[in-house]
Enzyme design. Structure first.
Site, PDB file in Angstrom:
ATOM      1  N   ASP A   1      -2.362  10.849  -4.985  1.00 56.68           N
ATOM      2  CA  ASP A   1      -2.951  11.914  -6.007  1.00 56.68           C
ATOM      3  C   ASP A   1      -3.828  12.653  -5.021  1.00 56.68           C
ATOM      4  O   ASP A   1      -4.311  12.289  -4.074  1.00 56.68           O
ATOM      5  CB  ASP A   1      -3.703  11.222  -6.990  1.00 56.68           C
ATOM      6  CG  ASP A   1      -5.204  10.607  -6.571  1.00 56.68           C
ATOM      7  OD1 ASP A   1      -4.993   9.786  -5.647  1.00 56.68           O
ATOM      8  OD2 ASP A   1      -5.968  10.907  -7.033  1.00 56.68           O
TER       9      ASP A   1
ATOM     10  N   ASP B   1      -4.573   4.936   6.139  1.00 50.59           N
ATOM     11  CA  ASP B   1      -5.163   5.872   6.905  1.00 50.59           C
ATOM     12  C   ASP B   1      -6.189   5.510   7.701  1.00 50.59           C
ATOM     13  O   ASP B   1      -5.841   5.252   8.830  1.00 50.59           O
ATOM     14  CB  ASP B   1      -5.698   6.876   5.424  1.00 50.59           C
ATOM     15  CG  ASP B   1      -6.411   7.989   5.850  1.00 50.59           C
ATOM     16  OD1 ASP B   1      -5.695   9.188   6.145  1.00 50.59           O
ATOM     17  OD2 ASP B   1      -7.557   8.139   5.857  1.00 50.59           O
TER      18      ASP B   1
ATOM     19  N   LYS C   1      -0.752   6.689   8.805  1.00 52.25           N
ATOM     20  CA  LYS C   1      -1.280   7.831   9.721  1.00 52.25           C
ATOM     21  C   LYS C   1      -2.020   7.204  10.845  1.00 52.25           C
ATOM     22  O   LYS C   1      -3.334   6.929  10.927  1.00 52.25           O
ATOM     23  CB  LYS C   1      -2.476   8.516   8.922  1.00 52.25           C
ATOM     24  CG  LYS C   1      -1.979   9.431   7.755  1.00 52.25           C
ATOM     25  CD  LYS C   1      -2.993   9.978   7.191  1.00 52.25           C
ATOM     26  CE  LYS C   1      -2.843  10.946   6.147  1.00 52.25           C
ATOM     27  NZ  LYS C   1      -3.926  11.331   5.312  1.00 52.25           N
TER      28      LYS C   1
ATOM     29  N   GLU D   1       0.989  -1.191  -0.021  1.00 51.04           N
ATOM     30  CA  GLU D   1       0.199  -0.133   0.097  1.00 51.04           C
ATOM     31  C   GLU D   1       0.909   1.330  -0.169  1.00 51.04           C
ATOM     32  O   GLU D   1       2.052   1.385   0.607  1.00 51.04           O
ATOM     33  CB  GLU D   1      -0.959   0.224   1.117  1.00 51.04           C
ATOM     34  CG  GLU D   1      -2.442  -0.623   1.013  1.00 51.04           C
ATOM     35  CD  GLU D   1      -3.162   0.691   0.501  1.00 51.04           C
ATOM     36  OE1 GLU D   1      -2.437   1.292  -0.358  1.00 51.04           O
ATOM     37  OE2 GLU D   1      -4.574   0.354   0.531  1.00 51.04           O
TER      38      GLU D   1
ATOM     39  N   GLY E   1      -7.596   2.683   7.575  1.00 48.01           N
ATOM     40  CA  GLY E   1      -7.424   1.232   7.512  1.00 48.01           C
ATOM     41  C   GLY E   1      -8.435   0.435   6.998  1.00 48.01           C
ATOM     42  O   GLY E   1      -8.387  -0.846   6.815  1.00 48.01           O
ATOM     43  N   LEU E   2      -9.552   1.285   6.306  1.00 50.46           N
ATOM     44  CA  LEU E   2     -10.698   0.518   5.808  1.00 50.46           C
ATOM     45  C   LEU E   2     -10.519  -0.227   4.663  1.00 50.46           C
ATOM     46  O   LEU E   2     -10.707  -1.394   4.365  1.00 50.46           O
ATOM     47  CB  LEU E   2     -11.796   1.705   5.419  1.00 50.46           C
ATOM     48  CG  LEU E   2     -12.444   2.149   6.879  1.00 50.46           C
ATOM     49  CD1 LEU E   2     -13.336   3.266   6.184  1.00 50.46           C
ATOM     50  CD2 LEU E   2     -13.309   1.220   7.388  1.00 50.46           C
ATOM     51  N   THR E   3      -9.514   0.289   3.699  1.00 48.08           N
ATOM     52  CA  THR E   3      -8.842  -0.376   2.544  1.00 48.08           C
ATOM     53  C   THR E   3      -8.423  -1.805   2.884  1.00 48.08           C
ATOM     54  O   THR E   3      -8.912  -2.697   2.286  1.00 48.08           O
ATOM     55  CB  THR E   3      -8.142   0.531   1.609  1.00 48.08           C
ATOM     56  OG1 THR E   3      -8.734   1.634   1.500  1.00 48.08           O
ATOM     57  CG2 THR E   3      -7.786  -0.112   0.210  1.00 48.08           C
TER      58      THR E   3
HETATM   59  P1  IMP Z   1      -7.657   4.192   3.994  1.00 46.80           P
HETATM   60  O1  IMP Z   1      -8.709   3.141   3.525  1.00 46.80           O
HETATM   61  O2  IMP Z   1      -8.452   5.079   4.721  1.00 46.80           O
HETATM   62  O3  IMP Z   1      -6.824   3.262   4.944  1.00 46.80           O
HETATM   63  O4  IMP Z   1      -7.086   4.653   2.750  1.00 46.80           O
HETATM   64  C1  IMP Z   1      -6.310   4.339   2.171  1.00 46.80           C
HETATM   65  C2  IMP Z   1      -6.382   4.958   0.571  1.00 46.80           C
HETATM   66  O5  IMP Z   1      -6.840   6.070   0.563  1.00 46.80           O
HETATM   67  C3  IMP Z   1      -5.021   4.932   0.229  1.00 46.80           C
HETATM   68  O6  IMP Z   1      -4.568   3.704  -0.650  1.00 46.80           O
HETATM   69  C4  IMP Z   1      -5.058   6.097  -0.412  1.00 46.80           C
HETATM   70  O7  IMP Z   1      -5.200   5.579  -1.949  1.00 46.80           O
HETATM   71  C5  IMP Z   1      -5.945   6.972  -0.092  1.00 46.80           C
HETATM   72  N1  IMP Z   1      -5.486   7.928   0.725  1.00 46.80           N
HETATM   73  C6  IMP Z   1      -5.499   8.022   2.170  1.00 46.80           C
HETATM   74  N2  IMP Z   1      -4.814   9.060   2.634  1.00 46.80           N
HETATM   75  C7  IMP Z   1      -4.332   9.845   1.666  1.00 46.80           C
HETATM   76  C8  IMP Z   1      -3.635  11.225   1.696  1.00 46.80           C
HETATM   77  O8  IMP Z   1      -3.158  11.800   2.632  1.00 46.80           O
HETATM   78  N3  IMP Z   1      -3.367  11.214   0.239  1.00 46.80           N
HETATM   79  C9  IMP Z   1      -3.649  10.609  -0.885  1.00 46.80           C
HETATM   80  N4  IMP Z   1      -4.448   9.513  -0.982  1.00 46.80           N
HETATM   81  C10 IMP Z   1      -4.734   9.150   0.624  1.00 46.80           C
END
Ligand code: IMP
Length: 179
Positions: free
Chosen positions: A163, A107, A135, A103, A109-111
């Site tokens: 992006d 962020d 994060k 990855e 962590g949901l993904t």
């Molecule tokens: P999560 O599911 O919230 O952990 O987010 C994961 C996905 O969100 C990452 O693979 C990124 O594509 C996108 N993402 C999360 N935070 C950022 C950021 O600060 N800048 C750009 N993309 C982000």
């Protein structure tokens, strides 16, 4: 080197220069080489954001491995919409294999949680997360990524694959939203 850049309507400042990123990527690859020696792991790269990190990381991972890709999305603009949509299936047999999810950033962590749930149905031998950025203040998951590059504050970042509305992925340095 430009310290500030404008992308769409927002201003970003230089956050982590390329040289630091490259050193960190090398040290993550070194750890993986030790931990996965003789395990022939599968690297599952999460598109689009992880493409640059994965390309650099895997140049330093010189042992035998498979590399495959999946695509998920949860972000619109600079905020997570909280719902993960799968846009591409995992096109490799992961049964009894050691899988390393690559990855760009963890962020909320949901993904990775959604991806792990999908993967566990396919009976892998093990699943670990390898992320360049983490994060912790935004993280809502249960288990922090095993392989983390930089632990960063809860501010939007861009560059090195990440992006803002599809712009900025090609930057070699990381930038942070300026407030
Ligand atoms: P999560 O599911 O919230 O952990 O987010 C994961 C996905 O969100 C990452 O693979 C990124 O594509 C996108 N993402 C999360 N935070 C950022 C950021 O600060 N800048 C750009 N993309 C982000």
């Amino acid at each position: 080197m430009d310290q500030n850049i404008q992308i769409h309507d927002k201003l970003f400042k230089l956050f982590i220069p390329s040289e630091y990123i490259q050193d960190e990527v090398q040290s993550i690859a070194d750890k993986l080489m030790v931990d996965y020696a003789d395990k022939n792991p599968i690297f599952l790269v999460v598109l689009n954001g992880a493409f640059m990190f994965a390309a650099d990381l895997l140049k330093h991972y010189t042992d035998s491995c498979d590399i495959t890709f999946t695509k998920l999305s949860s972000y619109v603009g600079t905020t997570s919409v909280g719902k993960v949509t799968k846009q591409m299936d995992i096109l490799i047999n992961v049964s009894n294999r050691h899988v390393i999810i690559v990855e760009d950033i963890v962020d909320t962590g949901l993904t990775i949680e959604a991806l792990k749930l999908n993967l566990f149905e396919l009976n892998p031998a093990s699943v670990e997360i390898c992320t360049l950025l983490f994060k912790p203040e935004a993280f809502k998951g249960t288990e922090s990524p095993k392989y983390q590059g930089f632990v960063i504050p809860n501010k939007f970042v861009l560059g090195y694959g990440l992006d803002y509305d599809e712009r900025g992925r090609n930057l070699k340095d990381l930038y942070q939203l300026k407030e």
